[in-house]
Design an enzyme around this catalytic site. Structure first.
Site, mmCIF file in Angstrom:
data_model
loop_
_atom_site.group_PDB
_atom_site.id
_atom_site.type_symbol
_atom_site.label_atom_id
_atom_site.label_comp_id
_atom_site.label_asym_id
_atom_site.label_seq_id
_atom_site.Cartn_x
_atom_site.Cartn_y
_atom_site.Cartn_z
ATOM 1 C CD GLU A 65 -4.949 -7.505 -4.853
ATOM 2 O OE1 GLU A 65 -5.766 -8.484 -4.189
ATOM 3 O OE2 GLU A 65 -5.371 -6.196 -3.948
ATOM 4 N NE ARG A 105 -4.140 -1.923 2.185
ATOM 5 C CZ ARG A 105 -4.759 -2.511 3.141
ATOM 6 N NH1 ARG A 105 -4.802 -1.702 4.003
ATOM 7 N NH2 ARG A 105 -5.725 -3.328 2.939
ATOM 8 C CD GLN A 128 -7.784 -19.490 -3.814
ATOM 9 O OE1 GLN A 128 -6.725 -19.587 -3.805
ATOM 10 N NE2 GLN A 128 -7.948 -20.532 -3.735
ATOM 11 C CB CYS A 160 -22.009 -4.639 15.054
ATOM 12 S SG CYS A 160 -21.929 -6.557 14.318
ATOM 13 C CG LEU A 212 3.739 -17.589 -0.221
ATOM 14 C CD1 LEU A 212 3.725 -16.334 -0.834
ATOM 15 C CD2 LEU A 212 2.183 -16.708 0.705
ATOM 16 C CE1 TYR A 259 -5.668 -23.391 -2.826
ATOM 17 C CE2 TYR A 259 -4.329 -22.129 -0.898
ATOM 18 C CZ TYR A 259 -5.884 -23.086 -1.142
ATOM 19 O OH TYR A 259 -6.047 -23.079 -0.331
ATOM 20 C CB CYS A 287 -17.750 -6.977 8.745
ATOM 21 S SG CYS A 287 -19.323 -7.443 7.689
ATOM 22 C CE1 TYR A 315 -10.458 -8.761 -5.064
ATOM 23 C CE2 TYR A 315 -8.095 -9.908 -5.395
ATOM 24 C CZ TYR A 315 -9.318 -9.406 -4.851
ATOM 25 O OH TYR A 315 -8.664 -8.727 -3.878
ATOM 26 C CG ASP A 360 -12.727 -10.203 -1.745
ATOM 27 O OD1 ASP A 360 -13.358 -9.913 -1.327
ATOM 28 O OD2 ASP A 360 -11.093 -9.991 -0.847
#
Ligand code: ADE
Length: 344
Positions: A46, A34, A51, A202, A89, A91, A195, A129, A147
Site C-alpha cells: 500500500e 494479494r 501515487q 463501459c 519508486l 517519493y 473505469c 486511506y 483513493d
C-alpha cells in the site's frame, strides 16, 4: 435525504455489490501482495502503491520483500539501505516514514502489528486511506478505503459529490461489510483497469447497469504536462564513476546519489552517451548524459565521490541515475573505449 445516501438503494445496492465482487473474483490481477494478506506484505504494497503505478511497484516489491522479509529486519536496517531498495519508486519520504513506523512497531508494540485502522493511523506515513486499506485487507475490518480511483468510480456511478467527506460517507455506505478487503480492492481495480480517467471501458463494466454516467468526464481536462531539459555528466576514472550526494535538506530526493548535473553551456562538444525521457509527477524531463573526461574536472565538489560498480549498487540512487547506470551506456564501462549512444 441524508447527504451520504446513495441511489440506487436497498436491494439494488446489494445487487451492485454482488456484481462488483463477482467481477473481481473472476478478473482480479494476480498481484504478489494479494496472495497472502499478511499485514506486513499488505502495508509495504500500500505504501509503494501511493501515487505509483502497479507496473512500477511490481519491479520493486519482490526485491524489497527479499531484502526486508519482516518488520524486524526492516526496523534494523540502515536508512541508506531502505532508500537504496526504494530507488526508482520516487517519493522517498514514503520509505523514510515506513522505516520509522517499522521501528515503532518493533520497539513499542513488540513487533505486533496494530489491528485497527485507528491504531495504524498513529504510525508515521499512515493516513486515512492507507489505514483502511491495510485493516480491511489483512483483518477484514469493515471500513471503506477511498483513493483517487475509488472516488472517480463513485462519482461516475452515483453522480458528483460535493467534498471529500461526502465521498468517504458514500464509500462507507456502499462497502460490502462481509468482504471489506475484497470490496475495497474491487473498487480500486475497477478504477484502475475499467473505469479509467480518459477512456473508460463501459462495455466491460460490471456496474454499468447502475451507472449514472457513461464515458469520460470532459468537465475536468487533465492539466498539461511540463517539459524540461536536463544535462548530467558521466565522469569515469577506470571502472569508477563520479556521483554526488544531494543535500539532506532539499525537499526532493534528499540524501540520494546522482550524476553531477551540468548547465547546458558545458555540454557543447561533449560526447552524449544516453538520452532518456524521465517523468516525475507533472513534468517530463528530457535528460541527456554526456561523457566528460575526468582530466577536465577542475575540482571535486565536497559531496562528490568515486564509486565502482560494487559500491554504487548499494547506494540510494535517484531513479534516473539507477536507470542510466543499468543501461548499456554504463554496462560498457568495463570496456572504456566502447561508449555508445543509447536512447530509451
Ligand atoms: N492501489 C492501492 N492499493 C491497491 C490494491 N490493493 N489493489 C489494487 N490497486 C491498489
Amino acid at each position: 435525504m441524508r447527504k451520504s445516501a446513495l441511489e440506487p438503494k436497498g436491494a439494488n445496492l446489494s445487487r451492485l455489490r454482488r456484481a462488483l465482487l463477482s467481477w473481481y473474483d473472476h478478473n482480479k490481477r494476480d498481484l504478489p501482495w494479494r496472495r497472502d494478506a499478511n499485514p506486513y506484505r499488505v502495508w509495504v504494497s500500500e505504501i509503494m502503491l501511493q501515487q505509483t503505478r502497479v507496473a512500477a511497484v511490481l519491479q520493486h516489491y519482490a526485491r524489497f520483500m527479499q531484502r526486508f522479509p519482516t518488520v524486524q529486519v526492516l526496523a534494523r536496517a540502515r536508512p541508506s539501505s531502505v532508500l537504496a531498495a526504494w530507488s526508482g519508486l520516487g517519493y522517498y519520504h514514503r520509505a523514510r516514514r515506513m522505516h520509522q513506523a517499522a521501528k515503532v512497531i518493533v520497539r513499542k508494540h513488540q513487533g505486533k502489528f496494530p489491528q485497527t485502522a485507528e491504531e495504524w493511523r498513529a504510525l508515521p506515513g499512515i493516513g486515512r486511506y492507507t489505514a483502511a486499506a491495510i485493516v480491511s485487507i489483512s483483518f477484514g475490518e469493515a471500513i471503506a478505503a477511498l483513493d483517487g480511483n475509488v472516488r472517480r468510480v463513485l462519482s461516475r456511478v452515483f453522480g458528483h459529490s460535493e467534498g471529500t467527506e461526502v465521498a468517504w460517507q458514500r464509500a462507507e455506505t456502499l462497502l460490502d461489510r462481509d468482504r471489506s478487503g475484497d470490496f475495497n480492492q474491487a473498487m480500486m481495480e475497477l478504477g484502475a483497469t475499467v473505469c479509467t480517467p480518459r477512456a473508460p471501458q463501459c462495455r466491460n463494466c460490471p456496474v454499468s447497469a447502475w451507472c449514472k454516467s457513461q464515458g469520460p468526464d470532459e468537465s475536468r481536462p487533465e492539466a498539461p504536462r511540463k517539459r524540461k531539459q536536463l544535462y548530467y555528466a558521466l565522469v569515469r576514472k577506470g571502472a569508477s564513476v563520479l556521483l554526488v550526494q544531494r543535500p539532506a535538506d532539499v525537499s526532493l530526493m534528499a540524501g540520494m546519489w546522482e550524476f553531477p548535473e551540468i548547465p547546458a553551456s558545458r555540454v557543447n562538444g561533449s560526447h552524449p552517451v544516453a538520452s532518456f525521457r524521465h517523468s516525475i509527477t507533472d513534468t517530463d524531463y528530457d535528460v541527456t548524459i554526456v561523457a566528460i573526461p575526468h582530466e577536465k574536472l577542475r575540482s571535486l565538489q565536497d559531496n562528490a565521490r568515486w564509486f565502482a560498480r560494487k559500491g554504487w549498487e548499494r547506494l540510494p540512487l535517484t531513479g534516473l541515475t539507477r536507470k542510466v547506470l543499468r543501461s548499456s551506456a554504463v554496462a560498457s564501462l568495463a570496456r572504456p573505449q566502447n561508449l555508445t549512444q543509447v536512447s530509451q
